[in-house]
Scaffold this motif. Sequence first.
Motif, mmCIF file in Angstrom:
data_model
loop_
_atom_site.group_PDB
_atom_site.id
_atom_site.type_symbol
_atom_site.label_atom_id
_atom_site.label_comp_id
_atom_site.label_asym_id
_atom_site.label_seq_id
_atom_site.Cartn_x
_atom_site.Cartn_y
_atom_site.Cartn_z
ATOM 1 N N GLY A 1 0.809 -1.203 0.000
ATOM 2 C CA GLY A 1 0.000 0.000 0.000
ATOM 3 C C GLY A 1 0.846 1.259 0.000
ATOM 4 N N GLU A 2 1.947 1.229 0.748
ATOM 5 C CA GLU A 2 2.821 2.401 0.773
ATOM 6 C C GLU A 2 3.474 2.627 -0.585
ATOM 7 N N GLU A 3 3.855 1.540 -1.269
ATOM 8 C CA GLU A 3 4.431 1.698 -2.604
ATOM 9 C C GLU A 3 3.411 2.304 -3.565
ATOM 10 N N GLU A 4 2.156 1.870 -3.459
ATOM 11 C CA GLU A 4 1.105 2.477 -4.275
ATOM 12 C C GLU A 4 1.044 3.977 -4.041
ATOM 13 N N ALA A 5 1.041 4.363 -2.769
ATOM 14 C CA ALA A 5 0.938 5.784 -2.433
ATOM 15 C C ALA A 5 2.135 6.564 -2.970
ATOM 16 N N ARG A 6 3.322 5.989 -2.857
ATOM 17 C CA ARG A 6 4.535 6.683 -3.300
ATOM 18 C C ARG A 6 4.599 6.819 -4.821
ATOM 19 N N LEU A 7 4.206 5.784 -5.534
ATOM 20 C CA LEU A 7 4.237 5.849 -6.991
ATOM 21 C C LEU A 7 3.165 6.791 -7.526
#
Length: 310
Positions: free
Chosen positions: A109-115
């Motif tokens: 989920g954090e990678e989604e937010a960062r991308l």
Amino acid sequence: MRLGVLDVGSNTVHLLVVDAHPGACPLPAHSHKTELRLAQLLDDNGAIGPDGIDRLVSVVHEALQAAEDKGVEELLPFATSAVRDADNADDVLTRVREETGVELQVLSGEEEARLTFLAARRWFGWSAGKLLVLDIGGGSLEIAYGMDEEPDAAVSLPLGAGRLTAGWLPGDPPEADDVRALRRHVRTEIARTVGEFSRLGAPDHVVATSKTFKQLARIAGAARSAEGLYVQRELKRESLEGWVPRLAAMTTAECAELPGVSEGRAGQLLAGALVAEGAMDLFGVERLEICPWALREGVTLRRLDHMGPG
């Protein structure tokens, strides 16, 4: 080069074909989309059932054929919350790999937010200052904040429009008590994260991505998608607050008749509106701007960055 971004999301499996090279704006060349609604195919144990896996394998095969037909040189396949949160995620990924040859990268989920934040930053540029980015998907809500290309804070909450509709709003139209219960749940979950962001100061610009926000902005009066990417579109909290009780009283069929609302997502619009309203209220946002770029563009940009200027 021609890249294919294969996004196995909670609502759809979407292949976006782009012509891109480092230092240039990725140009969309083709889109192949299938509504699968994986987030709604979970069984009582939280696993994707055999039928759901079979359908996913079939849709990935179709996407591969479309990518081949369009001359894609490199495929960037990834999966988000529906697969990530499934109790049998490993089995799902193994089936897809063995039967299609596609190795899905499961984003956190954090990678989604960062991308997604990276995509918004590149779209609006440095002059936008400190950005607060909101993204409502089928399975989760992503929130990110920062002034660089990497956000200073990024979180993912299980508040996707599809997930909440399936779990909280069984009626059509839903019962008033169910709507109130979902509203309380959404605001409780979002409120737990507000402090992490408020310590960083007020944003200079608030933007939102995703189909849910685009549809909410459209019914509130924003320009049609046919008018192009570069038309500014915004959503005001005052307008959204006026729409929430109206959506709560509408059937799925009635929602599907609203401007810009697709039949496949009409049933999720109320849950998405409750999440959007809660986020805007708790973060003190009076208006936000819709960003045309989101996660798929962020994945593309990150890949181009790794290629370098050569």
